[in-house]
Design an enzyme around this catalytic site. Structure first.
Site, PDB file in Angstrom:
ATOM      1  N   CYS A 100       0.875  -1.178   0.000  1.00 16.41           N
ATOM      2  CA  CYS A 100       0.000   0.000   0.000  1.00 16.41           C
ATOM      3  C   CYS A 100       0.909   1.223   0.000  1.00 16.41           C
ATOM      4  O   CYS A 100       1.755   1.373   0.877  1.00 16.41           O
ATOM      5  CB  CYS A 100      -0.895  -0.010   1.239  1.00 16.41           C
ATOM      6  SG  CYS A 100      -1.718   1.569   1.540  1.00 16.41           S
ATOM      7  N   CYS A 104      -3.325   7.613  -1.852  1.00 14.57           N
ATOM      8  CA  CYS A 104      -4.600   7.741  -2.567  1.00 14.57           C
ATOM      9  C   CYS A 104      -5.711   8.330  -1.716  1.00 14.57           C
ATOM     10  O   CYS A 104      -6.711   8.812  -2.247  1.00 14.57           O
ATOM     11  CB  CYS A 104      -5.083   6.373  -3.041  1.00 14.57           C
ATOM     12  SG  CYS A 104      -3.780   5.269  -3.504  1.00 14.57           S
ATOM     13  N   THR A 191      -4.293   4.858   7.232  1.00 17.68           N
ATOM     14  CA  THR A 191      -3.238   4.539   6.265  1.00 17.68           C
ATOM     15  C   THR A 191      -2.284   5.713   6.066  1.00 17.68           C
ATOM     16  O   THR A 191      -2.721   6.818   5.763  1.00 17.68           O
ATOM     17  CB  THR A 191      -3.898   4.173   4.918  1.00 17.68           C
ATOM     18  OG1 THR A 191      -4.684   3.010   5.119  1.00 17.68           O
ATOM     19  CG2 THR A 191      -2.874   3.918   3.843  1.00 17.68           C
ATOM     20  N   GLU A 258      -0.124   1.811   9.204  1.00 14.73           N
ATOM     21  CA  GLU A 258      -1.397   2.331   9.697  1.00 14.73           C
ATOM     22  C   GLU A 258      -1.215   2.693  11.161  1.00 14.73           C
ATOM     23  O   GLU A 258      -0.353   2.127  11.839  1.00 14.73           O
ATOM     24  CB  GLU A 258      -2.525   1.296   9.586  1.00 14.73           C
ATOM     25  CG  GLU A 258      -3.090   1.114   8.186  1.00 14.73           C
ATOM     26  CD  GLU A 258      -2.224   0.248   7.293  1.00 14.73           C
ATOM     27  OE1 GLU A 258      -1.414  -0.531   7.832  1.00 14.73           O
ATOM     28  OE2 GLU A 258      -2.345   0.352   6.070  1.00 14.73           O
ATOM     29  N   HIS A 293     -12.741   5.183  -3.191  1.00 15.38           N
ATOM     30  CA  HIS A 293     -11.677   4.315  -2.663  1.00 15.38           C
ATOM     31  C   HIS A 293     -11.884   2.856  -3.099  1.00 15.38           C
ATOM     32  O   HIS A 293     -10.916   2.124  -3.280  1.00 15.38           O
ATOM     33  CB  HIS A 293     -11.577   4.442  -1.143  1.00 15.38           C
ATOM     34  CG  HIS A 293     -10.166   4.238  -0.649  1.00 15.38           C
ATOM     35  ND1 HIS A 293      -9.090   4.926  -1.151  1.00 15.38           N
ATOM     36  CD2 HIS A 293      -9.648   3.386   0.272  1.00 15.38           C
ATOM     37  CE1 HIS A 293      -7.978   4.513  -0.558  1.00 15.38           C
ATOM     38  NE2 HIS A 293      -8.289   3.573   0.311  1.00 15.38           N
ATOM     39  N   TYR A 297      -9.131   0.442  -5.384  1.00 18.46           N
ATOM     40  CA  TYR A 297      -8.615  -0.903  -5.122  1.00 18.46           C
ATOM     41  C   TYR A 297      -8.475  -1.735  -6.392  1.00 18.46           C
ATOM     42  O   TYR A 297      -7.684  -2.675  -6.434  1.00 18.46           O
ATOM     43  CB  TYR A 297      -9.537  -1.626  -4.118  1.00 18.46           C
ATOM     44  CG  TYR A 297      -9.183  -1.330  -2.672  1.00 18.46           C
ATOM     45  CD1 TYR A 297      -8.843  -0.041  -2.286  1.00 18.46           C
ATOM     46  CD2 TYR A 297      -9.184  -2.319  -1.704  1.00 18.46           C
ATOM     47  CE1 TYR A 297      -8.506   0.241  -0.975  1.00 18.46           C
ATOM     48  CE2 TYR A 297      -8.855  -2.053  -0.387  1.00 18.46           C
ATOM     49  CZ  TYR A 297      -8.520  -0.764  -0.025  1.00 18.46           C
ATOM     50  OH  TYR A 297      -8.184  -0.499   1.268  1.00 18.46           O
ATOM     51  N   CYS A 300      -4.755  -0.415  -7.205  1.00 15.83           N
ATOM     52  CA  CYS A 300      -3.619  -0.738  -6.321  1.00 15.83           C
ATOM     53  C   CYS A 300      -3.500  -2.236  -6.080  1.00 15.83           C
ATOM     54  O   CYS A 300      -2.402  -2.791  -6.088  1.00 15.83           O
ATOM     55  CB  CYS A 300      -3.714   0.032  -5.007  1.00 15.83           C
ATOM     56  SG  CYS A 300      -4.895  -0.596  -3.811  1.00 15.83           S
ATOM     57  N   GLU A 447      -6.247  -5.992   4.179  1.00 12.99           N
ATOM     58  CA  GLU A 447      -6.792  -4.722   3.692  1.00 12.99           C
ATOM     59  C   GLU A 447      -7.746  -4.950   2.525  1.00 12.99           C
ATOM     60  O   GLU A 447      -8.707  -4.200   2.341  1.00 12.99           O
ATOM     61  CB  GLU A 447      -5.670  -3.777   3.280  1.00 12.99           C
ATOM     62  CG  GLU A 447      -6.198  -2.376   3.009  1.00 12.99           C
ATOM     63  CD  GLU A 447      -5.119  -1.410   2.618  1.00 12.99           C
ATOM     64  OE1 GLU A 447      -4.371  -1.726   1.690  1.00 12.99           O
ATOM     65  OE2 GLU A 447      -5.024  -0.346   3.237  1.00 12.99           O
TER      66      GLU A 447
HETATM   67 FE1  SF4 Z   1      -3.340   1.928  -0.079  1.00 12.83          FE
HETATM   68 FE2  SF4 Z   1      -4.688   1.030  -2.178  1.00 12.83          FE
HETATM   69 FE3  SF4 Z   1      -5.880   2.648  -0.398  1.00 12.83          FE
HETATM   70 FE4  SF4 Z   1      -3.994   3.543  -2.100  1.00 12.83          FE
HETATM   71  S1  SF4 Z   1      -6.020   2.736  -2.628  1.00 12.83           S
HETATM   72  S2  SF4 Z   1      -4.161   4.008   0.070  1.00 12.83           S
HETATM   73  S3  SF4 Z   1      -2.604   1.802  -2.158  1.00 12.83           S
HETATM   74  S4  SF4 Z   1      -5.113   0.567  -0.044  1.00 12.83           S
HETATM   75 FE    FE Z   2      -6.760   1.152   1.957  1.00 13.13          FE
END
Ligand code: SF4
Ligand code: FE
Length: 487
Positions: A100, A104, A191, A258, A293, A297, A300, A447
Site C-alpha cells: 500500500c 490515494c 493509512t 497504519e 476508494h 482498489y 492498487c 486490507e
Molecule cells: Fe493503499 Fe490502495 Fe488505499 Fe492507495 S487505494 S491508500 S494503495 S489501499
Molecule cells: Fe486502503
C-alpha cells in the site's frame, strides 16, 4: 512550488513535532526510524516519479484552479480520462512498491469533499465549498501528503452513536467556540498517517438528527496539539529492526503503515471545517469517499497482484517447476483473477459522471462490485502463490544462517534451486512470504477484506444501486408478463 522533490518532502516532515508511538515508546526521530522508513519510501517514490518524464502523464496533472502542474494524487478529477488515469497510476504504484503506497486517500477524500461541500452550500447557504477549495489549492501548491480519517473505534457496535457507552468512541465536538470547535475521539487504522503533513477527518457513517456533534468534517496539521498516533502492529514487523535486515524482509524497500490516531481536545479553526451538523449530508460524503476508494482498489490491488504473480512465476522457475502444466494453469488463473479486479476498477472509472460541483465521480455500482471482488480474489491469488512456492516459503533458514561461518555453507548447499543460488532463491521465497503473511499482507490480504469498507458495506451499496425493479421489467417484457395480475 507545485512539485516538491523527495528531499524537500523528507525535510518538511523532519521539521514537524509529531507524537508517534510504537510498542509503548515515543519515536524521537520517526523520519529515520527503520520501522517506518519503508512506508515513507512509498511516498518518496510518489515524489520522485512525478519528476520522471516517463511517468509524467500518470503521476502529474494540471490544476484547474491554478494551471500549475501538480501531483495527480492531489488532483480534482476533471474528466473520465482523469478517473481512468487514477486507476492506472494506482496499478503502476502497486507494481513499483508491492505494498500500500498510502497516498490515494486524499485524492479520494478531496474529490468526495469537493462535490459534497458544493451540495451542502446549495442546501444550507454555508461556505464550505470555497473553504475546501482553498484547502485543496494549498495542498496542490505545497505538494503535501494528507491522510484521511474515517473509521471511528465504535466500541460496542450494538450501541447507537453517543448512547450507552463512552461517547468518545465516535469522534465528536466537545466544545464550540466563536473561532472554531474542539474535538475528541479517535480514528482507527489510518493509512500512511505517520508519513503525512495533515489529515482530513470525516464522519464514519450516515447520521441522523440528534447526532449533530458527531457530524463534523475538518482538516488539521498532524503536529496540532492533542494528536497522538499509535503505529499498528504488523506481522514480522520487528524484522525491520534487526541489524542489516535485508533478505528476511522480503520487501526491504517498501511497506505500508497504519496507526490508531487519537484526537484529545484538538482545536479546529472555523476555516478548516467543511461539515458541521448538516447530518443529512454525512451519508453522501462517506458514500462518495468510499466509492472512490473502492474504485482505487481495482488499481492498487491489481498492481500488487502483478508482484505476487511475478513472485510466483519466479519461484516456479527457481524451483524448476515452471514447465509443469498445473503450475502454468495456476499462473493463468492468478492472472485472470487479477485482471478482473483491474477490469472493474477501469469500468467504474469509464462510467464516471460529472457532479454538480463539476468534478467527476466514479460509477458507484461498479466501484462496489470492484471492491467486493477485492475481498475475495487476492486471497485466492495468494493461495495459488503459496501452492506454487512450496512449504519452504515458511520454513527456510534466515539470512543470518546464510551468512554464518558455521552453517552458512549448509544453507548455500541445500537451498539452491534450478540454476539459482541459495541467496536469490531465499529472496524470492521471502517476497512470497511478505505478500502472504508478512508486513505486505496488511496491505494486500486483510486490507483487501476490510480496507475501504468490509464486504457487507459493499453488499448494501450493491443492493441499493442494483436497480432490481428495472431488471424485473426486463424479465417481464421478455416473459410476456403484463397487465392485470402481473405485479
Ligand atoms: Fe493503499 Fe490502495 Fe488505499 Fe492507495 S487505494 S491508500 S494503495 S489501499
Ligand atoms: Fe486502503
Amino acid at each position: 512550488m507545485a512539485l516538491m522533490t523527495s528531499e524537500q518532502y523528507v525535510e518538511s516532515l523532519r521539521k514537524m513535532k509529531r507524537n508517534i508511538y510504537f510498542q509503548g515508546r515515543k519515536l524521537d526521530n520517526p523520519v529515520d526510524h527503520p520501522l517506518l522508513r519503508p512506508s515513507m519510501n512509498c511516498l518518496i517514490e510518489t515524489y520522485d516519479m512525478a519528476h520522471m518524464p516517463e511517468y509524467e502523464d500518470l503521476m502529474t496533472a494540471t490544476s484547474q484552479f491554478t494551471g500549475h502542474k501538480i501531483n495527480r494524487f492531489n488532483n480534482i478529477h476533471k474528466s473520465v480520462e482523469d478517473l481512468n488515469k487514477k486507476v492506472k497510476l494506482q496499478r503502476l504504484m502497486g507494481q513499483r512498491t508491492g505494498s500500500c503506497f498510502q497516498r490515494c486517500v486524499i485524492m479520494d477524500c478531496a474529490n468526495a469533499f469537493y462535490s459534497t461541500t458544493y451540495e451542502i452550500d446549495q442546501a444550507h447557504g454555508t461556505s464550505y465549498f470555497e473553504r475546501f477549495k482553498k484547502f485543496i489549492i494549498r495542498v496542490q501548491d505545497e505538494d503535501l501528503i494528507v491522510a484521511g480519517a474515517l473509521t471511528d473505534p465504535k466500541g460496542d457496535r450494538s450501541c447507537a452513536i453517543g448512547e450507552g457507552q463512552d461517547p468518545d468512541l465516535y469522534l465528536h465536538v466537545v466544545e464550540r467556540r466563536p473561532d472554531g470547535v474542539v474535538v475528541t475521539g479517535a480514528k482507527a487504522h489510518l493509512t500512511g498517517i505517520t508519513n503525512a503533513h495533515e489529515v482530513v477527518v470525516l464522519p464514519t457513517q450516515a447520521l441522523k438528527p440528534g447526532q449533530e456533534d458527531y457530524c463534523i468534517a475538518f482538516s488539521v496539521p498532524l503536529d496540532a496539539p492533542g494528536i497522538t498516533m499509535i503505529v499498528g502492529r504488523q506481522s514480522c514487523d520487528t524484522r525491520k529492526l534487526e541489524a542489516g535486515a535485508d533478505i528476511d524482509l522480503g520487501n526491504a524497500r517498501y511497506g505500508g503503515v497504519e496507526a490508531l490516531t487519537i484526537f484529545d481536545h484538538v482545536f479546529v479553526p472555523n476555516e478548516n471545517i467543511y461539515l458541521n451538523g448538516e447530518v443529512e449530508f454525512a451519508g453522501m460524503l462517506v458514500e462518495r469517499f468510499a466509492g472512490y476508494h473502492r474504485n482505487s482498489y481495482g488499481g492498487c490491488k491489481s498492481g500488487v497482484g502483478d508482484v505476487a504473480i511475478g513472485a510466483a512465476s519466479l519461484i516456479a522457475q527457481y524451483n524448476g517447476t515452471e514447465r509443469a502444466s498445473h503450475v502454468k494453469d495456476k499462473l493463468i488463473e492468478m492472472t485472470q483473477l487479477n485482471e478482473q479486479l483491474y477490469c472493474a476498477g477501469i469500468a467504474s472509472s469509464a462510467e464516471g459522471w460529472q457532479t454538480k460541483a463539476g468534478n467527476y465521480m466514479v460509477d458507484l455500482l461498479l466501484a462496489n462490485v470492484c471492491k467486493l471482488n477485492v475481498t475475495r480474489y487476492p486471497y485466492e491469488i495468494v493461495r495459488l502463490m503459496e501452492d506454487i512456492a512450496g512449504g519452504i516459503m515458511v520454513t527456510a533458514p534466515s539470512e543470518a544462517d546464510l551468512r554464518s561461518e558455521e552453517v552458512g555453507h549448509y544453507v548455500e548447499k541445500f537451498m539452491v534451486g534450478n540454476h539459482v543460488n541459495a541467496e536469490n532463491r531465499l529472496r524470492a521465497l521471502r517476497l512470497c512470504e511478505n505478500l502472504a503473511l508478512g508486513t505486505a499482507a496488511v496491505g494486500y490480504r486483510t486490507e483487501s477484506m476490510h480496507g475501504a469498507g468490509s464486504p457487507q458495506a459493499q453488499k448494501i451499496m450493491i443492493s441499493r444501486q442494483g436497480n432490481f425493479a428495472q431488471k424485473k421489467q426486463y424479465a417481464k417484457r421478455i416473459a410476456g408478463i403484463h397487465g392485470e395480475g402481473s405485479q
